[in-house]
Scaffold this active site. Sequence first.
Site, PDB file in Angstrom:
ATOM      1  N   ARG A   1      -8.836  11.226  -3.604  1.00 45.79           N
ATOM      2  CA  ARG A   1      -7.869  10.617  -2.712  1.00 45.79           C
ATOM      3  C   ARG A   1      -7.553  11.507  -1.514  1.00 45.79           C
ATOM      4  O   ARG A   1      -6.953  11.076  -0.555  1.00 45.79           O
ATOM      5  CB  ARG A   1      -6.539  10.428  -3.450  1.00 45.79           C
TER       6      ARG A   1
ATOM      7  N   ARG B   1       1.882  -5.380 -12.064  1.00 43.74           N
ATOM      8  CA  ARG B   1       2.007  -3.931 -12.235  1.00 43.74           C
ATOM      9  C   ARG B   1       3.258  -3.437 -11.516  1.00 43.74           C
ATOM     10  O   ARG B   1       3.591  -3.912 -10.447  1.00 43.74           O
ATOM     11  CB  ARG B   1       0.766  -3.232 -11.668  1.00 43.74           C
TER      12      ARG B   1
ATOM     13  N   ARG C   1      -0.954 -10.190  -6.904  1.00 45.94           N
ATOM     14  CA  ARG C   1      -1.864  -9.833  -7.977  1.00 45.94           C
ATOM     15  C   ARG C   1      -1.174  -9.844  -9.340  1.00 45.94           C
ATOM     16  O   ARG C   1      -0.049  -9.412  -9.497  1.00 45.94           O
ATOM     17  CB  ARG C   1      -2.419  -8.421  -7.712  1.00 45.94           C
TER      18      ARG C   1
ATOM     19  N   ARG D   1       2.549   3.392  -0.602  1.00 48.12           N
ATOM     20  CA  ARG D   1       1.193   3.828  -0.949  1.00 48.12           C
ATOM     21  C   ARG D   1       0.272   3.731   0.252  1.00 48.12           C
ATOM     22  O   ARG D   1      -0.611   4.558   0.447  1.00 48.12           O
ATOM     23  CB  ARG D   1       0.638   2.958  -2.088  1.00 48.12           C
TER      24      ARG D   1
ATOM     25  N   LYS E   1     -11.635  -2.632  -3.652  1.00 47.56           N
ATOM     26  CA  LYS E   1     -12.648  -1.629  -3.991  1.00 47.56           C
ATOM     27  C   LYS E   1     -12.867  -1.494  -5.492  1.00 47.56           C
ATOM     28  O   LYS E   1     -13.969  -1.221  -5.928  1.00 47.56           O
ATOM     29  CB  LYS E   1     -12.329  -0.283  -3.359  1.00 47.56           C
TER      30      LYS E   1
END
Length: 215
Positions: free
Chosen positions: A88, A160, A127, A171, A13
Amino acid sequence: MIVIFLGAPGSGKGTQAEQLAKHLNVPFISTGNMLREQVSQSSVLGLKAKSFMEEGGLVPDRDVISMIKERVTQKDCIRGFVLDGFPRNSIQSKALDKAMIEINREVNKVVYLEVPKEVVIERISFRRVCRRCKANFHLKYAPPRLENKCDACGSELYQRTDDTTETITKRYAIYLEQTQSLKDYYQDRLIAIDGNRRKEEIGQSISEKLKVTAR
Ligand SMILES: [Zn+2]
């Protein structure tokens, strides 16, 4: 036009939201980027955010709301903006609506990117992000030309700290819990998009559904 993006972490997104903002020529506002910026500046909010992010948790609503409220009421947002990572939960969505009413605006569309959990986990754990320009790479599907170096600026790539399988799973659980309430809240403006496709196809469907022609 004011557009919000909903989707799991790793649903793509961020990329889609940024692209849409570019085409609409409005600011792309990412809470993730803003918070990481605060962390790198070691501001009061940054130090607070850091401990939450490292544990895979989320920064408290009150802090994120005031940060976003300040940002979206700035002059460059007058023609609209695209939000990524906010709201959120329903506390944040209500706070956003309230802030919009104060400036006589409203959220026009909410894009929801649907991606299966296994896909999300695979995308995130591979990633890598550029330290300098924040460009994203995927070790399997979009690897950098030189190992561990950004194609765009040559800086070092890193993973990250909140991109490990453990924090992703955590998450994701939080995400599922809260997304349903957001989908309900925005049901009159919701556009569901199949996010398990190529980037270009997803972008095209978003444009079509939003009737954005200049692409
Ligand atoms: Zn770079």
